[in-house]
Enzyme design. Structure first.
Site, PDB file in Angstrom:
ATOM      1  CG  LEU A 279      45.592  81.832  62.769  1.00  0.00           C
ATOM      2  CD1 LEU A 279      46.756  81.892  61.675  1.00  0.00           C
ATOM      3  CD2 LEU A 279      45.392  83.653  61.757  1.00  0.00           C
ATOM      4  CG  ASP A 280      40.543  81.848  58.292  1.00  0.00           C
ATOM      5  OD1 ASP A 280      40.567  80.940  57.422  1.00  0.00           O
ATOM      6  OD2 ASP A 280      39.925  83.174  58.952  1.00  0.00           O
ATOM      7  CB  VAL A 281      39.994  75.653  58.555  1.00  0.00           C
ATOM      8  CG1 VAL A 281      38.759  76.489  57.561  1.00  0.00           C
ATOM      9  CG2 VAL A 281      40.109  74.026  58.265  1.00  0.00           C
ATOM     10  CB  THR A 283      43.512  81.743  58.163  1.00  0.00           C
ATOM     11  OG1 THR A 283      42.703  82.247  57.829  1.00  0.00           O
ATOM     12  CG2 THR A 283      44.943  82.385  58.194  1.00  0.00           C
TER      13      THR A 283
END
Length: 415
Positions: A279-281, A283
């Site tokens: 998950l991106d930073v 999210t």
């Protein structure tokens, strides 16, 4: 004997002068048969003429006592050839013929039933043999299916047998918590791994961790492997999905847990935890952390088609045209990605709109790309479901919970 006495008495009553009293049976003994004849013409004119004869009994082979030698007579009144009735000790010929015919019919019926039963048994045996032959042909034509084992049997095999079989060196190092599989391969290529005292430079070398002596950078690998662990984490915003030692990585949330590992699992090496997918930073939400590489690869690979549900908070209003644009999909890295579901949620803030978006591709930044392609701006993004497993509502941000077998199974399923 009573019938004989009655017959004799009847004859004497008809002809009192023509019979001698010596013909009467006395004391249970039978006298010699007498030939009774009419002696006067006057008597014949008043009553019918009887010609009664008693046959001589057949001599017995064994001597019998006087009390048992007397045999009862069964007289038959029959009509002779002259048309006159007479007494006889044997049945009439027509009676004997009827008895013989009845016995013949009974034997014939019994024989018929016996033949019918034999034919039925033969037919049943033939049908059974034919059915067995057909089943045998079907078994020969159909390839044997692999045996099915229960969940308990598969679990026992994975925990007690599969792990003890010889495996690739790189996989053993990764399972032992040395490093990731790719990093373990680099260590092997660099000659930093020895097996039974010899430097090994092939990651494909099969080793048995319970029998072989394995060293990495001079440190011996434990003979035991850590247990397989599975956790659900509520990822906070600003944390990255990295296996490094960064202070704000998802794995760093387990630092206190790993510090007390020796108390939790004494005698076992510490597991090397990593995230399943990324998950991106920015999210937040559900992320799985484990030390099972095969499980992580299976769950994160796009071919698994595991559905992922996100809640997207949009800054501003969302109209019908925006929903249509999101539903039509967009190209990401040259691949057309179309969401499985796009649905607006109830609004709690009039300035912001929330959408539920379900995807299965798992492409990098897929949901953000879908929303931005529709001309909308993402304010917040949170993943709330993987497969059939939903993020627990009572799991706080930055907290984790260990998964049970039912939860692990639900991760691979879809609604």
């Amino acid at each position: 004997m009573a019938l004989a006495n009655a017959a004799t008495a009847a004859a004497v009553s008809l002809h009192p002068l023509l019979f001698r009293p010596a013909c009467v049976l006395r004391f249970g003994r039978r006298l010699r048969p007498l030939l009774l004849r009419a002696t006067s013409s006057a008597s014949t004119s008043s009553a019918p003429d009887f010609n009664i004869t008693f046959a001589e009994p057949a001599p017995s082979k064994k001597a019998s006592s006087p009390a048992t030698s007397a045999q009862p007579l069964v007289p038959w009144i029959v009509r002779g050839e002259d048309g006159k009735p007479r007494l006889s000790t044997s049945p009439p010929p027509e009676v004997l013929q009827a008895i013989a015919l009845a016995e013949a019919e009974a034997k014939k019926a019994a024989k018929k039933e016996s033949l019918k039963g034999q034919k039925g048994a033969v037919a049943a045996a033939a049908a059974a043999a034919s059915s067995a032959s057909v089943k045998a042909k079907e078994r020969r034509a159909t390839p044997a299916a692999p045996p099915k084992f229960s969940k308990a049997a598969r679990r026992f095999y994975n925990e007690n047998i599969k792990e003890t079989e010889p495996q690739r060196l790189a996989k053993v190092l990764a399972a032992a918590g040395v490093a990731s599989r790719r990093t373990s391969e680099e260590l092997i290529f660099q000659g930093k791994v020895t097996v039974n005292g010899s430097v090994c430079t092939s990651p494909q070398t099969k080793v048995d961790i319970a029998k072989d002596s394995i060293y990495v950078n001079g440190n011996r690998i434990s003979k035991k492997l850590p247990p397989k662990l599975y956790f659900a984490v509520n990822k906070p915003k600003g944390y990255i999905c990295s296996c490094g030692e960064e202070s704000k990585s998802v794995v760093s949330l387990f630092s206190d847990y790993l510090k007390g590992w020796n108390k939790i699992q004494p005698g076992l090496p510490k597991p090397r935890l990593f995230t399943v997918g990324r998950l991106d930073v920015a999210t937040t939400g559900l992320i799985i952390v484990t030390n099972d590489g095969e499980f992580a690869q299976k769950l994160a690979h796009p071919s698994s088609n595991v559905k992922k549900e996100y809640v997207v908070t949009i800054d501003g209003a969302v109209h019908k045209k925006h929903l249509i644009a999101i539903s039509e999909g967009t190209k990401i890295d040259g691949v057309m990605c179309v969401p499985d579901l796009v649905e607006p949620l109830a609004e709690t803030d009039t300035r912001k709109t929330r959408l539920k978006i379900v995807v299965h591709e798992g492409r990098n930044h897929e949901v953000r790309e879908l929303v931005q392609n529709a001309g909308l701006k993402v304010y917040a993004l949170k993943r709330v479901r993987l497969g059939r497993f939903r993020l627990p509502a009572d799991l706080g941000i930055g907290k984790f919970v260990e998964l049970k077998q039912a939860d692990i199974k639900s991760l691979e399923g879809n609604n």
